[in-house]
Design a protein around this motif. Structure first.
Motif, PDB file in Angstrom:
ATOM      1  N   VAL A   7      -8.598  19.896   7.996  1.00 38.00           N
ATOM      2  CA  VAL A   7      -7.664  19.994   9.121  1.00 38.00           C
ATOM      3  C   VAL A   7      -7.210  18.602   9.542  1.00 38.00           C
ATOM      4  CG1 VAL A   7      -7.449  20.661  11.554  1.00 38.00           C
ATOM      5  CG2 VAL A   7      -8.589  22.187   9.936  1.00 38.00           C
ATOM      6  N   LEU A   8      -8.151  17.659   9.594  1.00 40.51           N
ATOM      7  CA  LEU A   8      -7.802  16.293   9.987  1.00 40.51           C
ATOM      8  C   LEU A   8      -6.844  15.654   8.991  1.00 40.51           C
ATOM      9  CD1 LEU A   8     -11.251  14.929  11.227  1.00 40.51           C
ATOM     10  CD2 LEU A   8      -9.417  15.998  12.563  1.00 40.51           C
ATOM     11  N   ARG A  12      -3.254  14.074   9.755  1.00 43.48           N
ATOM     12  CA  ARG A  12      -2.860  12.720   9.354  1.00 43.48           C
ATOM     13  C   ARG A  12      -1.566  12.729   8.551  1.00 43.48           C
ATOM     14  NH1 ARG A  12      -5.911  10.475   4.863  1.00 43.48           N
ATOM     15  NH2 ARG A  12      -4.639  12.048   3.871  1.00 43.48           N
ATOM     16  N   ASP A  13      -1.433  13.675   7.641  1.00 37.92           N
ATOM     17  CA  ASP A  13      -0.228  13.747   6.823  1.00 37.92           C
ATOM     18  C   ASP A  13       1.005  14.037   7.675  1.00 37.92           C
ATOM     19  OD1 ASP A  13      -1.861  13.241   4.657  1.00 37.92           O
ATOM     20  OD2 ASP A  13      -1.829  15.310   3.912  1.00 37.92           O
ATOM     21  N   SER A  14       0.813  14.766   8.769  1.00 41.29           N
ATOM     22  CA  SER A  14       1.934  15.115   9.652  1.00 41.29           C
ATOM     23  C   SER A  14       2.289  14.006  10.628  1.00 41.29           C
ATOM     24  CB  SER A  14       1.599  16.381  10.443  1.00 41.29           C
ATOM     25  OG  SER A  14       1.386  17.454   9.565  1.00 41.29           O
ATOM     26  N   VAL A  19      -7.696   9.777  11.631  1.00 40.87           N
ATOM     27  CA  VAL A  19      -8.533  10.462  12.608  1.00 40.87           C
ATOM     28  C   VAL A  19      -9.986  10.387  12.146  1.00 40.87           C
ATOM     29  CG1 VAL A  19      -8.981  12.618  13.833  1.00 40.87           C
ATOM     30  CG2 VAL A  19      -6.679  12.136  13.017  1.00 40.87           C
ATOM     31  N   THR A  20     -10.895  10.123  13.098  1.00 37.94           N
ATOM     32  CA  THR A  20     -12.323  10.132  12.802  1.00 37.94           C
ATOM     33  C   THR A  20     -13.071  10.794  13.950  1.00 37.94           C
ATOM     34  OG1 THR A  20     -12.121   8.065  11.565  1.00 37.94           O
ATOM     35  CG2 THR A  20     -14.341   8.708  12.225  1.00 37.94           C
ATOM     36  N   VAL A  39     -10.281   8.737   6.505  1.00 38.82           N
ATOM     37  CA  VAL A  39     -10.313   7.446   5.825  1.00 38.82           C
ATOM     38  C   VAL A  39     -11.753   7.145   5.403  1.00 38.82           C
ATOM     39  CG1 VAL A  39     -10.521   6.164   7.993  1.00 38.82           C
ATOM     40  CG2 VAL A  39      -9.549   5.043   6.019  1.00 38.82           C
ATOM     41  N   THR A  40     -11.910   6.461   4.271  1.00 41.48           N
ATOM     42  CA  THR A  40     -13.240   6.179   3.735  1.00 41.48           C
ATOM     43  C   THR A  40     -14.055   5.269   4.639  1.00 41.48           C
ATOM     44  OG1 THR A  40     -12.342   6.399   1.518  1.00 41.48           O
ATOM     45  CG2 THR A  40     -14.478   5.326   1.716  1.00 41.48           C
TER      46      THR A  40
END
Length: 116
Positions: A7-8, A12-14, A19-20, A39-40
């Motif tokens: 979902v996150l 992020r793509d939108s 987001v974390t 993100v890693t």
């Protein structure tokens, strides 16, 4: 929390904002552990809102907007940085908070069922 990360990632793509979801002690940002992220190596907030606060705060030179997720644990939602350099909108946190709470409720229900 793989479903939550999915979902996150869509978020992020939108929005073009990372987001974390973090868990840890509110007075000690260095205690935070990332439990779901887009993100890693997420940027750790340099300060946190009070766990009982409904207000989001801007941190890390306005790169992140952080909110407490009121769910019986020290859970924090951080949005940012945004790829366009913009300050993350508070609306983004308002949108994501209920999803994070539901993910934790589901996790607790599954753990409770497994113990029975």
């Amino acid at each position: 929390m793989k479903e939550l990360e999915s979902v996150l990632t869509v978020f992020r793509d939108s929005t073009k904002c990372e987001v974390t979801v973090w868990e840890g002690d509110a007075p000690a940002p260095e205690s935070l552990n990332s439990v779901a992220s887009t993100v890693t190596n997420p940027i750790r907030p340099d300060r946190l809102p009070a766990p009982e606060s409904d207000e989001a705060i801007s941190t890390n030179n306005d790169q992140l907007r952080v909110a407490s997720i009121r769910h019986g644990r020290n859970v924090f939602l951080a949005v940012g940085p945004c790829l366009d350099g913009a300050i993350p909108e508070e609306l983004y946190l308002d949108l994501l908070k209920p999803l994070i709470v539901q993910a934790y409720r589901t996790k607790i229900e599954v753990e409770h069922t497994a113990q029975e």
